[in-house]
Structures are given as C-alpha cells and as structure tokens.
Design a protein around this motif. Structure first.
Motif, mmCIF file in Angstrom:
data_model
loop_
_atom_site.group_PDB
_atom_site.id
_atom_site.type_symbol
_atom_site.label_atom_id
_atom_site.label_comp_id
_atom_site.label_asym_id
_atom_site.label_seq_id
_atom_site.Cartn_x
_atom_site.Cartn_y
_atom_site.Cartn_z
ATOM 1 N N ALA A 391 4.856 7.272 6.200
ATOM 2 C CA ALA A 391 3.726 7.373 6.347
ATOM 3 C C ALA A 391 2.476 7.969 6.138
ATOM 4 C CB ALA A 391 3.188 6.248 7.353
ATOM 5 N N ASP A 392 2.940 9.122 6.874
ATOM 6 C CA ASP A 392 2.238 11.181 6.728
ATOM 7 C C ASP A 392 2.313 10.954 5.625
ATOM 8 O OD1 ASP A 392 1.417 9.806 9.473
ATOM 9 O OD2 ASP A 392 2.301 10.687 10.107
ATOM 10 N N LYS A 393 3.078 11.278 4.608
ATOM 11 C CA LYS A 393 3.476 12.046 3.597
ATOM 12 C C LYS A 393 2.873 11.053 2.810
ATOM 13 C CE LYS A 393 6.774 15.555 5.097
ATOM 14 N NZ LYS A 393 6.413 16.594 4.267
ATOM 15 N N ALA A 394 2.697 10.357 2.482
ATOM 16 C CA ALA A 394 2.195 9.516 1.527
ATOM 17 C C ALA A 394 0.269 9.473 1.744
ATOM 18 C CB ALA A 394 2.640 7.686 1.652
ATOM 19 N N GLY A 395 -0.342 9.780 2.755
ATOM 20 C CA GLY A 395 -1.679 10.070 2.801
ATOM 21 C C GLY A 395 -1.891 11.347 1.840
ATOM 22 N N VAL A 419 -2.612 1.880 -1.598
ATOM 23 C CA VAL A 419 -0.683 1.764 -1.442
ATOM 24 C C VAL A 419 -0.157 0.822 -1.564
ATOM 25 C CG1 VAL A 419 -0.636 2.279 0.754
ATOM 26 C CG2 VAL A 419 1.160 3.841 -0.252
ATOM 27 N N ALA A 420 1.029 0.441 -2.068
ATOM 28 C CA ALA A 420 1.980 -0.660 -1.763
ATOM 29 C C ALA A 420 3.157 -0.752 -1.729
ATOM 30 C CB ALA A 420 1.625 -1.264 -2.775
ATOM 31 N N SER A 421 4.041 -1.883 -1.597
ATOM 32 C CA SER A 421 5.656 -1.644 -1.281
ATOM 33 C C SER A 421 6.269 -3.359 -0.601
ATOM 34 C CB SER A 421 6.369 -0.502 0.185
ATOM 35 O OG SER A 421 7.187 -0.976 0.723
ATOM 36 N N SER A 437 -7.898 3.172 6.726
ATOM 37 C CA SER A 437 -9.235 3.915 6.260
ATOM 38 C C SER A 437 -8.684 3.788 4.221
ATOM 39 C CB SER A 437 -8.886 5.393 6.266
ATOM 40 O OG SER A 437 -8.079 6.096 5.943
ATOM 41 N N GLN A 438 -7.381 3.413 3.967
ATOM 42 C CA GLN A 438 -6.571 3.001 2.894
ATOM 43 C C GLN A 438 -6.093 1.917 2.422
ATOM 44 O OE1 GLN A 438 -7.003 6.112 0.936
ATOM 45 N NE2 GLN A 438 -6.635 4.867 -1.242
ATOM 46 N N GLY A 439 -6.549 0.770 1.563
ATOM 47 C CA GLY A 439 -6.259 -0.432 0.566
ATOM 48 C C GLY A 439 -4.569 -0.154 1.120
ATOM 49 N N VAL A 472 -2.428 1.878 -8.208
ATOM 50 C CA VAL A 472 -1.101 1.491 -6.865
ATOM 51 C C VAL A 472 0.180 3.229 -6.818
ATOM 52 C CG1 VAL A 472 0.637 -0.051 -5.816
ATOM 53 C CG2 VAL A 472 -1.257 -0.754 -7.315
ATOM 54 N N LEU A 473 0.427 3.284 -5.231
ATOM 55 C CA LEU A 473 1.192 4.624 -5.075
ATOM 56 C C LEU A 473 2.301 3.422 -4.658
ATOM 57 C CD1 LEU A 473 2.151 7.041 -4.910
ATOM 58 C CD2 LEU A 473 1.910 7.013 -2.426
ATOM 59 N N PHE A 474 3.827 3.247 -4.914
ATOM 60 C CA PHE A 474 4.257 2.096 -5.029
ATOM 61 C C PHE A 474 5.528 3.225 -4.319
ATOM 62 C CE2 PHE A 474 8.045 -0.745 -5.660
ATOM 63 C CZ PHE A 474 7.237 -1.646 -5.397
ATOM 64 N N ILE A 475 6.374 2.490 -3.014
ATOM 65 C CA ILE A 475 7.459 2.633 -2.813
ATOM 66 C C ILE A 475 7.792 2.090 -2.462
ATOM 67 C CG2 ILE A 475 8.156 4.258 -0.677
ATOM 68 C CD1 ILE A 475 5.120 5.213 -0.654
ATOM 69 N N THR A 476 9.078 1.866 -2.875
ATOM 70 C CA THR A 476 10.530 1.407 -2.472
ATOM 71 C C THR A 476 11.565 2.212 -2.389
ATOM 72 O OG1 THR A 476 11.455 -0.946 -3.690
ATOM 73 C CG2 THR A 476 11.153 1.091 -5.190
ATOM 74 N N LYS A 477 12.556 1.274 -2.053
ATOM 75 C CA LYS A 477 14.043 1.224 -2.171
ATOM 76 C C LYS A 477 14.719 1.545 -2.930
ATOM 77 C CE LYS A 477 14.758 -0.261 3.064
ATOM 78 N NZ LYS A 477 15.597 -1.181 3.596
ATOM 79 N N THR A 478 16.076 2.198 -3.559
ATOM 80 C CA THR A 478 16.909 2.624 -4.517
ATOM 81 C C THR A 478 18.368 2.166 -4.168
ATOM 82 O OG1 THR A 478 17.401 4.579 -4.377
ATOM 83 C CG2 THR A 478 15.636 4.040 -5.975
ATOM 84 N N GLY A 479 19.011 1.264 -5.686
ATOM 85 C CA GLY A 479 20.142 1.553 -4.533
ATOM 86 C C GLY A 479 21.045 1.626 -4.662
ATOM 87 N N SER A 480 20.920 3.052 -4.506
ATOM 88 C CA SER A 480 21.896 4.479 -3.893
ATOM 89 C C SER A 480 20.766 5.508 -3.832
ATOM 90 C CB SER A 480 22.996 4.517 -5.009
ATOM 91 O OG SER A 480 22.532 5.293 -6.190
ATOM 92 N N ARG A 481 21.292 6.366 -3.052
ATOM 93 C CA ARG A 481 20.390 7.531 -2.622
ATOM 94 C C ARG A 481 20.706 8.890 -3.731
ATOM 95 N NH1 ARG A 481 22.228 11.162 2.507
ATOM 96 N NH2 ARG A 481 19.905 11.813 1.259
#
Length: 583
Positions: A391-395, A419-421, A437-439, A472-481
């Motif tokens: 969260a602090d990196k997304a700010g 920001v969304a996920s 402060s942010q949606g 939108v800044l979209f943050i999600t998981k991927t299939g593999s690193r």
C-alpha cells in the motif's frame, strides 16, 4: 493476590497496546475501513466491531495500530468483571469469584484477543453480562434478587443479548443457555423471557434490514466459511482437531475439569444416583455445552475454527473455580486427594496460562531477541508487513501518471484517479493506508464477471457500478513470479454490458519501473510461486445503476486478448483525487 494479579494483567495489556509493534492484520485493516462509514451491518460481520473502532480512533485522533486496538483490553477486562459478577451471584464467595475472573482473563484465548481488534472481545463482554443478567433474573444461586426487579433483569438480558447479536450471530446460541436456565430454575412459564427476546430482536432489527437491502451477504458468508452444504461425509479428524484446539486455547486443566465433572454427572444420571443441587454449577454447564455441542457437530460436516466456541470460556471459568476453590463438593466425597487438588488445581491452571499471556505481550521484542524478526518462516508479522509495504508503494505511484495516458485522452479529460484490485487482502490494506485520501475500489480482470460478492469491496465498492471516466492503478496477482517482468497489462474485455451499464476499457500501460521492479522482487508468504503486477488502465462507465447489488447468477465471459502496449518512461503529476460517491 488473585485480584492484584488480575488487575496487573489488565493494566499491562492496556499499556502494551501503545508499544506493540505488530501491523494490523487483514481483518483489522478491513474493520478499520468499515469504521469510516458507520452502517447497520457489513459484508462478513454485524456492526459492533466497526462501531468500537470508530469510537477508539475518534477518541485517539488517529488510525494507528495502537488507536485501533486500544479498547480491546478494556472489553476483555469488562468481560472478566462479568464473570466475577456472575460467580458472586451464583455462590456469594469472594474466592470463587476472583478465581473465576483470573482464570478467564489469563486464558490463552482471551490473552490473544485482548491485543487484537476483532469481534471476540466484545462478544465475550456481552455474553458474560448476559449470563449474569440471566442468573439474576431467575434468582439462581445464593445471590438474592429483590422483589420487583425480575422484569428489569430480563430487560438487561435482552439488551446484552441484542448487542451480542450485533457483534456475532453465534450469540443466538444463548437461547439454548437461557432455556436450560429456565429448566434449572423451574420457571418455564414466565413472561420475562418473552420481554427479553423482544428487546434483543428490536436491537438486531436494523442489521436484518441492512441484510435485506444488500441480499443477505453476511448469512451467505457464514454459510460459505463453514462449508455448510459443500462437504460430504463425516470428518472425525476435524472433531478431534477441534477438541485438541480447545485444550490449547482454553487451558488444559480447565477443560479437564469440564470433562471429568460432566462424565461424573452423566454416570450419576444413568445410575440414578443423587444429583448435584448446586444451581450455579448447572448454569455453568448450560453456558458451556450448547456451544461445544453445536461446534462439535459442525466440525463433523464442515469447517470450524478454534475461536468459534469462545463464549464457552465464561462457563468453563465459573465451573473450574467452583469445583476446585475452597471445599470440594460433598457429593463426591472429601478425601485427601480432593483436598490437595482444591489447593493446587486453580493455581496450577493460572500458572499454565501465564506464559502464553506474557508471550503475547512480549512477542515483538522476543522475536528481535531470538533473531526471528523479519523472516517469513518465523515472524507472524511478516505477511502483514508485506501488505502494508504494498500500500505504501502504491501511494507515490498514484501521484504520477504515464504521459501517454494523458495525451491519448486529450479530448476527454481524466477526472478520477483511483487504485483498484481484485484481491481482498490487497484492498484491505490499500483502503486502510490510502482510502482516507484516495479512492480504493474492487475491479476484476474480466470486466464481464458478475459472480456473487465475496467481500466488502465487491459488494459495496465495485468500480463498474460508478458512472464516469476512471483512471485506475490496478494491482493484481499473476500466474507466476517469472511472468511479472514480461507480461503485458491484461484486463478484458474491450467493451461489455452488465445490468444495463456499459464498461469500456481504454488505454492500458504498465506502472513505473520502480514499482514494477519492487513487485518483481516481492515473494508472497502464502503463495511464493505467484507474482504481482501493477498497471494503469482507463475505464469508461456509462448508464450505470446507482446501487450495486450482488448477483446470484454468474457465468463470467472468457477474457478477450488485448493489444500489446509498451509503457512509457515519462510520468507526470496526477490530478487530485475526488471524493467517491457511495454505491
């Protein structure tokens, strides 16, 4: 001495809350988000925990970890006083009352929940005082009730039981305890219980209306987490695991007291031997076995957690204190062994509880001392620290936008930056750290997905239900690193219709190199093989309804391929976030 130790333990817990270096858990972060908008209910819980955190942070003036948790030790202290008051009502013995309170306050279960902002501390508070009010109303035990106060007692029962229901629905099992209490007191046909039940129902009514408005998500959630109707067969191993966990969270000697005494009573009933005439002991059993029996049966066919039988700790403390304090029960004899146990059983139980109580308080410093801090394998805080760092990196990322997004939409200015996920854990921390402060919104990769709501954000903060043009800044998981660095941004489909609204995806570009590199290096504790990615995407939502109601039908469309786009290196300052309308 017991009173001094009990008071010292409560004071230490209250003081340590302000020095306890433990990030909020996922649930605590979620409850804090709830507390910013007080409602009569929330997705997975009734509202009391959110109300309590709102009161705590309002008094404290901050949403820091200490402020969020500061009322928890007081709630458990209040529950311990309820245990003391109930014991005094039943036996009029200062020694029994103090031992019962000390056993309850020092149990591993209550030691843990005194430092963590969860529903259980408040649930135990309302349960213990409901039990006292029940004993008082029925005139059970040695404590005498003045004439004319019986109706007042039932009003108090209704108030505490209703508030308990507004904390956890499992307070409903108090009905069985109350019915057994009526049998013990031989007062089945009195008006008082109807008055108490009416008041409890009146208190829970706003939550029932809230659930009706949102499609009963709380009830559906409880059915899902317990796997009701999902598992087949009988799982004896789960039953064994549940009882083993109770030895750990309630204390071994306390639970042995229950099993030994219950076995003796069962044998005496089967052989028609003299029955115990201590109504206090019978009420203690009535406060224990409904929970233990229901959760045991549930463990055979579904999933259970160790804390689900937490209210039984109140009855267990009363039972153990009465059995082993002062003079042993005459009906079981008074031989030398029993006299010895009456002097040593309770101190031994208390001594067994104390190491865990101290370990909870000293955990942050103990981990540092043992060189276990900061490691996924040995530090229970590590996962929460990861999410907090995310969260602090997304700010900072929200303060800059790729230049190509602005230039490609010059004819249609960007109005909202959020920001969304699609992950509840990410959303809980993003909203806790940035939401003031942010949606912060829920958004699935597949825009056509209309499955049943799974958490607070998919129920009440689905971005697709909000008309307007969103960046939108979209943050999600991927299939593999391994796919994080090379994978192009994917969100689909290009355009979709759902419930009379149109959602169209515009330009999508990767986030800044700094954030992408940090995500590529991040290894999730629970899913080490999966990676995270972040990218910017423009959504245009039109013809949207103003209320997002969870759908019960749900066949998500297959994702459509997206054109590949390369992320630019240039960034620029984003416009200030605007206050988002409530769904």
């Amino acid at each position: 001495m017991a009173l001094v130790i009990l008071g010292g333990l409560v004071l230490a817990r209250l003081v340590f809350v302000f020095f306890w270096d433990v990030p909020l858990s996922i649930d605590e972060a979620q409850y804090t988000v709830w507390s910013r908008e007080l409602q009569a209910g929330y997705f997975s819980k009734p509202p009391v925990i959110a109300w309590a955190i709102a009161a705590a942070t309002g008094l404290c003036g901050s949403e820091s970890e200490a402020c969020v948790r500061m009322l928890q030790p007081l709630a458990l202290a209040g529950a311990a006083l309820g245990v003391v008051a109930t014991a005094w009502q039943l036996w009029q013995s200062r020694a029994i009352a103090l031992w019962a309170g000390a056993l309850f306050a020092s149990m591993p279960l209550t030691s843990f929940y005194s430092q963590i902002a969860t529903t259980d501390a408040w649930f135990l508070f309302f349960w213990s005082w409901s039990l006292w009010a029940l004993a008082f109303s029925l005139g059970l035990g040695l404590g005498r009730r003045k004439d004319g106060l019986e109706e007042l007692g039932w009003v108090i029962v209704g108030i505490f039981a209703g508030l308990g229901l507004m904390t956890k629905y499992s307070m409903g099992l108090f009905l069985f305890t109350a019915l057994l209490g009526l049998v013990i007191a031989r007062r089945l046909f009195v008006v008082g219980p109807i008055l108490g039940a009416f008041i409890a129902l009146l208190i829970i009514t706003p939550n029932l209306f809230w659930n009706t408005e949102w499609g009963y998500p709380t009830l559906a959630h409880h059915a899902e987490i317990s796997r009701i109707g999902q598992d087949t067969g009988i799982h004896v191993g789960r039953l064994f695991g549940f009882w083993l966990s109770q030895f750990l969270v309630m204390g071994p000697l306390v639970l042995v007291s229950l099993l030994v005494f219950s076995s003796q009573m069962t044998i005496r009933w089967a052989l028609k031997l003299p029955w115990v005439r201590d109504t206090g002991l019978l009420l203690s059993l009535a406060a224990i076995w409904p929970f233990m029996a229901v959760i045991s049966l549930q463990s055979l066919t579904g999933k259970v957690e160790a804390n689900w039988a937490a209210p039984a700790s109140v009855g267990l403390s009363l039972l153990a204190a009465r059995l082993w304090c002062c003079t042993p029960l005459s009906m079981f004899g008074q031989n030398a062994l029993q006299r010895l146990l009456s002097k040593t059983w309770l101190p031994a139980s208390f001594v067994l509880h104390l190491p865990f109580a101290l370990a909870v308080l000293l955990m942050p410093w103990g981990l540092e001392r043992l060189e276990m801090a900061g490691k996924a394998e040995t530090d229970p805080r590590f996962k929460f620290q990861q999410l907090q760092d995310l969260a602090d990196k997304a700010g900072p990322e929200l303060a800059r936008l790729p230049a190509s997004l602005m230039s490609s939409n010059a004819s249609s200015p960007l109005r909202q930056v959020v920001v969304a996920s699609d992950d509840r854990h990410f959303l809980a921390y993003l909203d806790y750290r940035l939401g003031a402060s942010q949606g912060v919104w829920y958004l699935p990769k597949n825009l056509a997905e209309t499955s049943v709501a799974r958490h607070h954000w998919s129920l009440q903060k689905d971005l697709r239900s909000q008309p307007g043009k969103w960046t939108v800044l979209f943050i999600t998981k991927t299939g593999s690193r391994s796919s994080v660095a090379s994978q192009d941004p994917v969100i689909s489909p290009e355009t979709t219709e759902m419930k009379g609204q149109v959602v169209q995806r515009g330009t999508a570009v990767a986030a800044s190199e700094e954030l992408r590199q940090w995500l590529a290096d991040l290894q999730l504790v629970e899913e080490p093989d999966r990676g995270l990615e972040a990218y910017w995407v423009i959504l245009d939502v039109s013809n949207a309804t103003t209320t997002a109601v969870p759908s019960n039908a749900a066949m998500p469309l297959e994702p459509e391929p997206m054109p590949k786009e390369k992320a630019p290196d240039q960034t620029m300052q984003a416009p200030a976030a605007q206050t988002q309308p409530r769904p």
